[in-house]
Design a protein around this motif. Sequence first.
Motif, mmCIF file in Angstrom:
data_model
loop_
_atom_site.group_PDB
_atom_site.id
_atom_site.type_symbol
_atom_site.label_atom_id
_atom_site.label_comp_id
_atom_site.label_asym_id
_atom_site.label_seq_id
_atom_site.Cartn_x
_atom_site.Cartn_y
_atom_site.Cartn_z
ATOM 1 N N SER A 181 0.841 -1.211 0.000
ATOM 2 C CA SER A 181 0.000 0.000 0.000
ATOM 3 C C SER A 181 0.876 1.261 0.000
ATOM 4 N N ARG A 220 5.941 5.379 14.971
ATOM 5 C CA ARG A 220 4.855 5.620 13.999
ATOM 6 C C ARG A 220 4.319 7.055 14.013
ATOM 7 N N TRP A 223 5.111 10.052 11.205
ATOM 8 C CA TRP A 223 4.548 10.356 9.883
ATOM 9 C C TRP A 223 3.372 11.306 9.964
ATOM 10 N N GLY A 224 2.515 11.107 10.983
ATOM 11 C CA GLY A 224 1.378 12.018 11.153
ATOM 12 C C GLY A 224 1.880 13.427 11.461
ATOM 13 N N SER A 251 0.764 12.492 0.484
ATOM 14 C CA SER A 251 0.050 11.211 0.536
ATOM 15 C C SER A 251 1.011 10.087 0.922
ATOM 16 N N ARG A 254 1.242 9.910 4.621
ATOM 17 C CA ARG A 254 0.037 9.270 5.182
ATOM 18 C C ARG A 254 0.069 7.764 4.958
ATOM 19 N N GLN A 255 0.628 7.340 3.812
ATOM 20 C CA GLN A 255 0.708 5.891 3.563
ATOM 21 C C GLN A 255 1.582 5.222 4.615
ATOM 22 N N ASP A 257 2.083 6.238 7.606
ATOM 23 C CA ASP A 257 1.347 6.283 8.867
ATOM 24 C C ASP A 257 0.311 5.156 8.930
ATOM 25 N N ASP A 258 -0.314 4.879 7.788
ATOM 26 C CA ASP A 258 -1.449 3.954 7.760
ATOM 27 C C ASP A 258 -1.061 2.491 7.584
ATOM 28 N N GLU A 259 0.142 2.204 7.116
ATOM 29 C CA GLU A 259 0.496 0.816 6.758
ATOM 30 C C GLU A 259 1.183 0.120 7.940
#
Length: 272
Positions: A181, A220, A223-224, A251, A254-255, A257-259
């Motif tokens: 992702s 983590r 990234w945010g 983006s 954010r990727q 942060d989210d993965e």
Amino acid sequence: MTKPTPFKVGQAYDSFAELLDQLWGENLHHGYWDDPPGDLTLEEATTRLTDKLAGLLTVKPGDHLLDIGCGIGEPAIRLAAAHDITGVGISIAEGQVERANNRAGAAGLAERLSFRVADAMDLPFPDESFDIVWALESLHHMPDRWHVIRQAARVLRPGGRLAIGDFLLRRVDGVPSDASSVDLVRMGALKLVELDEYRSHLREAGLVPEAAEDVSDRTRPSWGKAAERFEALREQALQHIGAEQFETTLSRFRQFDDEPAVGYVLLAARKP
Ligand SMILES: C[S@@+](CC[C@H](N)C(=O)[O-])C[C@H]1O[C@@H](n2cnc3c(N)ncnc32)[C@H](O)[C@@H]1O
């Protein structure tokens, strides 16, 4: 997209230096937050990550340090200010090296610490010339991180220590993932490896893995925080990059942060 060459990596760091300063501060690496994270700023948290990695090593008076991928010198300066050691840092980015030398001078450390331009793929140092080799968030840039680790093993003296902070590929609920992702991973620009693979390459290089801390949940928030700050820097950023590149970069933050499969590891190994 393939992995950029070391030369391109160096050029990118130098051309975005001003933006990077405002985004990350003096340390160009992830931050470390406790659980709960508290209100540490990105700058405080990145300094903590340096200290966490240093905490995996025994640093002795008189040690000679090599910092591979030294940024603008802050981690090596912090180590040299805290310990009676000497050292040299290398970066592929010329501008970073100049700034790192100026910063070491301003910190009164010029006699013990210097920085030079070099490619970590071809370390210009004799065998067994360092007590500590330190690579904090630089190996992911290398065309072949295992080659750099073998080089690090070569330049370490027997009894010397290697300290690494690097991205990590994690299993999610025990299931292997390819972290696809994250587009930099999917496109081959960022190669991630699992901890076992890391350890086996350290052993193949003749090193003994001594500590490995998966600090993904602690790093983590980086990234945010970076995404928030990058958005706030939109106007300045648009003077350096186009609107499309700005949105792509945002983006990507954010990727990460989210993965959950993209993590972070601190490692220490010793040369017998
Ligand atoms: C994310 S920054 C980390 C900087 C520094 N370690 C820190 O924590 O502040 C990555 C660093 O690796 C350096 N680098 C990337 N590829 C390199 C190579 N092939 N040889 C030497 N340095 C390299 C970059 O120039 C940059 O200084």
